[in-house]
Enzyme design. Structure first.
Site, short mmCIF file in Angstrom:
data_model
loop_
_atom_site.label_atom_id
_atom_site.label_comp_id
_atom_site.label_asym_id
_atom_site.label_seq_id
_atom_site.Cartn_x
_atom_site.Cartn_y
_atom_site.Cartn_z
N ASP A 33 0.76 -1.15 0.11
CA ASP A 33 -0.02 0.06 -0.02
C ASP A 33 0.87 1.28 -0.03
O ASP A 33 0.38 2.56 0.13
CB ASP A 33 -0.94 -0.07 1.12
CG ASP A 33 -0.14 -0.08 2.56
OD1 ASP A 33 1.12 -0.24 2.58
OD2 ASP A 33 -0.94 -0.14 3.58
N GLY A 34 2.29 1.23 -0.08
CA GLY A 34 3.01 2.31 -0.14
C GLY A 34 3.66 2.82 1.02
O GLY A 34 4.44 3.51 1.41
N GLU A 35 3.21 1.98 2.30
CA GLU A 35 3.86 2.53 3.54
C GLU A 35 5.27 2.02 3.68
O GLU A 35 5.60 0.96 3.19
CB GLU A 35 2.78 2.01 4.76
CG GLU A 35 1.64 2.70 4.91
CD GLU A 35 0.89 1.96 6.00
OE1 GLU A 35 1.39 1.15 6.99
OE2 GLU A 35 -0.43 2.58 6.25
N ARG A 89 11.22 26.73 5.24
CA ARG A 89 10.77 28.03 4.79
C ARG A 89 9.22 28.58 5.12
O ARG A 89 8.75 29.53 4.87
CB ARG A 89 11.07 27.92 3.13
CG ARG A 89 12.66 28.07 2.96
CD ARG A 89 12.83 28.02 1.64
NE ARG A 89 12.62 26.61 1.10
CZ ARG A 89 12.78 26.58 -0.54
NH1 ARG A 89 13.13 27.35 -1.31
NH2 ARG A 89 12.42 25.17 -0.62
N GLN A 90 8.52 27.60 5.43
CA GLN A 90 7.28 27.82 5.95
C GLN A 90 7.03 28.10 7.53
O GLN A 90 6.51 27.49 8.10
CB GLN A 90 6.16 26.64 5.33
CG GLN A 90 6.40 26.36 3.71
CD GLN A 90 5.22 25.29 3.71
OE1 GLN A 90 4.07 25.24 4.11
NE2 GLN A 90 5.57 24.41 2.72
N HIS A 122 16.79 27.82 6.88
CA HIS A 122 16.34 29.01 6.12
C HIS A 122 16.01 30.15 7.26
O HIS A 122 16.51 31.35 6.92
CB HIS A 122 15.53 28.59 5.37
CG HIS A 122 15.16 29.65 4.34
ND1 HIS A 122 15.77 30.12 3.45
CD2 HIS A 122 14.02 30.39 4.28
CE1 HIS A 122 15.32 31.25 2.86
NE2 HIS A 122 14.31 31.51 3.28
N ASP A 160 20.31 38.86 -1.51
CA ASP A 160 19.71 40.16 -0.80
C ASP A 160 20.40 40.65 0.37
O ASP A 160 21.40 39.85 0.79
CB ASP A 160 18.10 39.72 -0.35
CG ASP A 160 18.17 38.62 0.39
OD1 ASP A 160 19.01 38.39 1.31
OD2 ASP A 160 17.13 37.80 0.08
N LYS A 184 16.69 43.53 -5.19
CA LYS A 184 15.69 42.89 -5.92
C LYS A 184 14.60 43.86 -6.14
O LYS A 184 14.14 44.71 -5.23
CB LYS A 184 15.18 41.59 -5.01
CG LYS A 184 16.08 40.45 -4.91
CD LYS A 184 15.26 39.43 -4.17
CE LYS A 184 16.12 38.08 -3.95
NZ LYS A 184 15.72 36.93 -3.14
N ASP A 211 24.37 31.57 -0.98
CA ASP A 211 23.09 31.54 -0.35
C ASP A 211 22.88 30.58 0.61
O ASP A 211 23.76 29.48 0.45
CB ASP A 211 22.01 31.72 -1.53
CG ASP A 211 20.70 32.07 -1.00
OD1 ASP A 211 20.45 32.47 0.22
OD2 ASP A 211 19.83 32.35 -1.99
#
Length: 283
Positions: A33-35, A89-90, A122, A160, A184, A211
């Site tokens: 099942d992909g687990e 980054r979130q 980040h 930046d 920018k 970066d």
């Protein structure tokens, strides 16, 4: 004992060599099942150091399983090394109703560990989302090692203003050069971002663009192209995390980059620098 995630095998092996600790050999299998089931059938000692970049959802689930597996195998303490933390980054809700994904991931990782080691996240503030002690390691200075010693009037540029500090760290490690950053401009009608190296003179100079991460390569390739238009010398792009998703490497080559340098927080062909010595000092 050092326990590698499947995305961090070379780094874990290097860390085992630097620390003199044994290296576990996890086993990975998938059900119809992909687990996935990530197991650590042979484990020694009371302390486990799980080293796992979470560059995909599967890698994150695998990390949680490895944390649980070493507890089952008898580990009394667990340290989790996140060479690359996915979702970092979130770090905030950008629109109403959106999650703070970095916080959700940090809380999940915290449930299976006593301590976390992050390498150049980040956003440094993501460390506050964990429910266990966190140590943040900055790896930018390591990126100077593969650069030629005889760069011509070297200029170290951040993408930046916020990244000029990283550029300075690479410059200081290299030993010579000037720092600056790109400016920018965003077209709010089209959403396109234009980058220029400001007023700094780049003609005939070797340039190192620094970066923390190269993801799609779009902004970095535009930066390289802008430098080439101003008749610079060689252009090196260096980053801690070389995600280089999709055709990022091709974009950079087409823009005229001389060389791409990344660390082994994400294991790629461009991983010319190891963060193992840095992580070893933190253990």
């Amino acid at each position: 004992m050092i326990v590698p995630g499947s995305a961090s095998q070379a780094l874990a092996a290097a860390l085992a060599e630097h620390t003199g600790r044994p290296l576990a050999t996890p086993e990975y299998r998938w059900f119809p099942d992909g687990e996935e089931c990530a197991a650590v059938p042979e484990f020694e000692g009371e302390e486990a150091v799980v080293v796992a970049a979470t560059d995909s959802n599967d890698a994150l689930v695998e990390l949680l399983q490895l944390q649980d597996a070493v507890r089952e195998a008898g580990a009394e303490t667990v340290t989790t090394v996140l060479p690359y933390m996915g979702y970092a980054r979130q770090d905030r809700a950008f629109e109403e109703g959106q999650p703070v994904s970095a916080r959700a991931v940090a809380r999940a990782v915290s449930t299976g560990t006593d301590r976390v080691v992050l390498v150049t996240p980040h956003e440094a503030g993501v460390a506050d989302y964990f429910d266990v002690p966190v140590e943040v390691l900055e790896a930018a200075s390591l990126l100077a090692e593969p650069l030629p010693a005889d760069l011509t009037e070297p200029l170290f540029l951040g993408p930046d203003a916020s990244a000029e500090g990283m550029a300075a760290a690479v410059r200081d490690a290299h030993g010579d050069g000037e720092t600056s950053f790109f400016e920018k401009e965003r077209d709010y009608d089209t959403g396109e971002v234009t980058v220029t190296p400001g007023d700094v003179d780049v003609a005939g100079r070797d340039v190192v663009v620094v970066d923390d991460i190269i993801a799609t390569g779009s902004t970095m390739s535009e930066a390289v192209a802008a430098l080439r238009e101003r008749d610079c010398g060689d252009v090196y792009t260096v980053c801690v995390h070389g995600m280089l998703a999709g055709n990022a490497r091709t974009k950079l080559a087409a823009a005229g980059v001389t060389r791409v340098v990344a660390s082994d927080t994400l294991e790629r062909a461009e991983s010319d620098v190891s963060v193992a010595p840095l992580v070893a000092e933190a253990l």
